[in-house]
Enzyme design. Structure first.
Site: not given
Ligand code: NDP
Length: 453
Positions: A152, A227, A261, A354
């Site tokens: 996903k 991660e 990250c 972050e």
């Molecule tokens: P999220 O953690 O919301 O998204 C990451 C993935 O998880 C996406 O595929 C998202 O789907 C999915 N997701 C969201 N909610 C759920 C849930 N309840 N259950 C299962 N899967 C879920 O990151 P954001 O895009 O909201 O980014 C917010 C912050 O997260 C950033 O500003 C950053 O600080 C951090 N981040 C860290 C990353 C890393 O590499 N460690 C990568 C991305 C973000 P969808 O987006 O399609 O709803």
């Protein structure tokens, strides 16, 4: 439909069908049906299929890089490097099916041996910052170990993952082995987490969502790897090559517009070297080319979305101690200029949270002990760097900093062949390298009695 937006123009670049619970359940059912046959493909044949998949991705890597650069807003040169990592990742794990070794263990009365068994259907949830790259870190070891996959991608960046699904079929992977569902995390992601037929969830994203995934997975005792976020320290001692450290520091925090990250967003500089460091860093930051992701010269693109732009802006209020500010285009798109705040205290909001944008904090320190204490004063522990010409000090610091990955006189974090993952609230488990396979298999112990009585 999901309207996929191009961050550099704020215009819709594609529309794809939005999956929901029904499509997620169908993908899990397809993966479950495909599992027994995929697990039983002979190791050499599974390796050959993964090599063929790598070849097909390589053939299409220019088109994939352009698609990723447009959809994620990343410089085309970075996107090309990422596609080459995706190919390497599939090639590396193509070596795994024939090397999933067990043990033979001396016991009384017979023979004892272990097998590394595939888990079944694995749910892979990926973020928008390195869409296909992070997908490959999960898909490649999962398939190599004999699992089938439901991937996903983030709703903001589903395009290259959907391409991967098509390429896999074209490369000869059987139907149902790799399924992609593009839909919201709160719907499709949480369905994967709760689904009784999903044996494991591997997630990359925010610490907040990671927490809810760990809690949700507990209901079915799912295996989980996470991660998550980071707030990594780039520790620069006065005896380091200050010019080299300052020249390298911008790309270590502003690469991918800071949406990384591993971003070294806390730059800890020994107090006596702060002025020299900032002067050298200013030259590097103001020289950074920020602009059109498809321009070959671009080093930094826009942020991913209007929401991200607003969040990042909140860390640089009008009274913020801005020491250096680079350039960014005007006009449409989600642009934010690379920004260095100095001096900053480690407890300030910009240093504690972050940001996931191009904002770095420079934090002075007095000595080695204080540097380690500041570096560790965070809930995170993902990455980091130490710059010094004193080898023993470098190794003391590398051991003292609570982090999963650290580099000395370098800001590299990730390689296909070496383990990557976090300490503390930066995550659980390791991706890449030999260690990733442990998280896509369970160990089975078999005892075979050979004594006659
Ligand atoms: P999220 O953690 O919301 O998204 C990451 C993935 O998880 C996406 O595929 C998202 O789907 C999915 N997701 C969201 N909610 C759920 C849930 N309840 N259950 C299962 N899967 C879920 O990151 P954001 O895009 O909201 O980014 C917010 C912050 O997260 C950033 O500003 C950053 O600080 C951090 N981040 C860290 C990353 C890393 O590499 N460690 C990568 C991305 C973000 P969808 O987006 O399609 O709803």
């Amino acid at each position: 439909m999901i309207e996929v937006v191009e961050p550099a123009t704020a215009q819709v670049m594609a529309e794809v069908p939005r999956a929901g619970v029904e499509e997620t359940d169908a993908a899990v059912a397809a993966a479950r049906a495909a599992f027994p046959a995929w697990r039983d493909v002979s190791p050499g044949d599974r390796a050959a299929l993964l090599h063929r998949l790598a070849d097909r991705i390589e053939e299409k890597s220019d088109a994939l890089a352009t698609l990723e650069a447009r959809n994620a807003g990343k410089p085309i040169s970075d996107a090309r490097g990422e596609m080459s990592m995706v190919v390497d990742c599939f090639r590396y794990y193509a070596g795994a099916p024939e090397r999933l070794l067990g043990h033979t263990i001396p016991v009384a009365g017979g023979v004892d041996m272990t097998f590394r068994e595939a888990l079944g259907v694995v749910g892979l949830i990926t973020p928008w910052n390195f869409p296909l790259t992070i997908a490959s870190w999960k898909v490649a070891p999962a398939l190599a170990a004999g699992n089938t996959v439901v991937l996903k991608p983030a709703e903001l960046t589903p395009l290259t993952s959907l391409e991967l699904e098509r390429i896999a079929l074209d490369a000869g992977l059987p139907e149902g082995v790799l399924n992609v569902v593009a839909g919201p995390g709160s719907v499709c992601g949480s369905r994967l987490v709760e689904h009784p037929d999903v044996a494991k969830v591997a997630f990359t994203g925010s610490t907040e969502v990671g927490r809810s995934i760990a809690a949700g997975a507990a209901q079915t005792i799912k295996r989980v790897t996470l991660e998550l976020g980071g707030k990594s320290a780039n520790v620069i001692f006065a005896d380091a090559d200050i010019e080299a450290a300052a020249a390298a520091a911008p790309s270590a925090v502003f690469g991918n517009a800071g949406q990384d990250c591993c971003a070294r967003s806390r730059i800890l500089v020994e107090r006596s070297a702060v002025d020299d460091f900032l002067a050298a860093m200013e030259r590097a930051v103001t020289a950074m080319v920020v602009g059109d992701p498809l321009d070959e010269k671009t080093e930094m693109g826009p942020l991913i979305s209007a929401d991200q732009l607003e969040t990042v802006g909140s860390y640089v209020p009008d009274d913020a101690p801005v020491a250096i500010r680079g350039s960014a285009p005007d006009g449409p798109g989600f642009w934010f200029a690379p920004t260095v705040l100095s001096p900053v205290s480690n407890s300030d909001r910009a240093a504690a949270e972050e940001i996931f944008g191009p904002v770095a904090c420079v934090i002075p320190f007095a000595d080695e002990a204080e540097a380690a204490a500041i570096a560790n004063d965070t809930i995170y522990g993902l990455s980091g760097s130490v710059w010094t010409r004193d080898g023993a000090k470098a190794l003391r610091m590398a051991r003292a900093i609570e982090t999963g990955v650290i580099s000395i006189n370098s800001n590299s974090s990730v390689r296909v062949t070496t383990p990557f993952g976090g300490f503390k609230q930066s995550g659980v488990g390791r991706e890449l390298g030999p260690d990733a396979l442990d998280h896509y298999t369970d160990v089975k112990n078999v005892y075979y009695r050979t004594d006659e009585d």
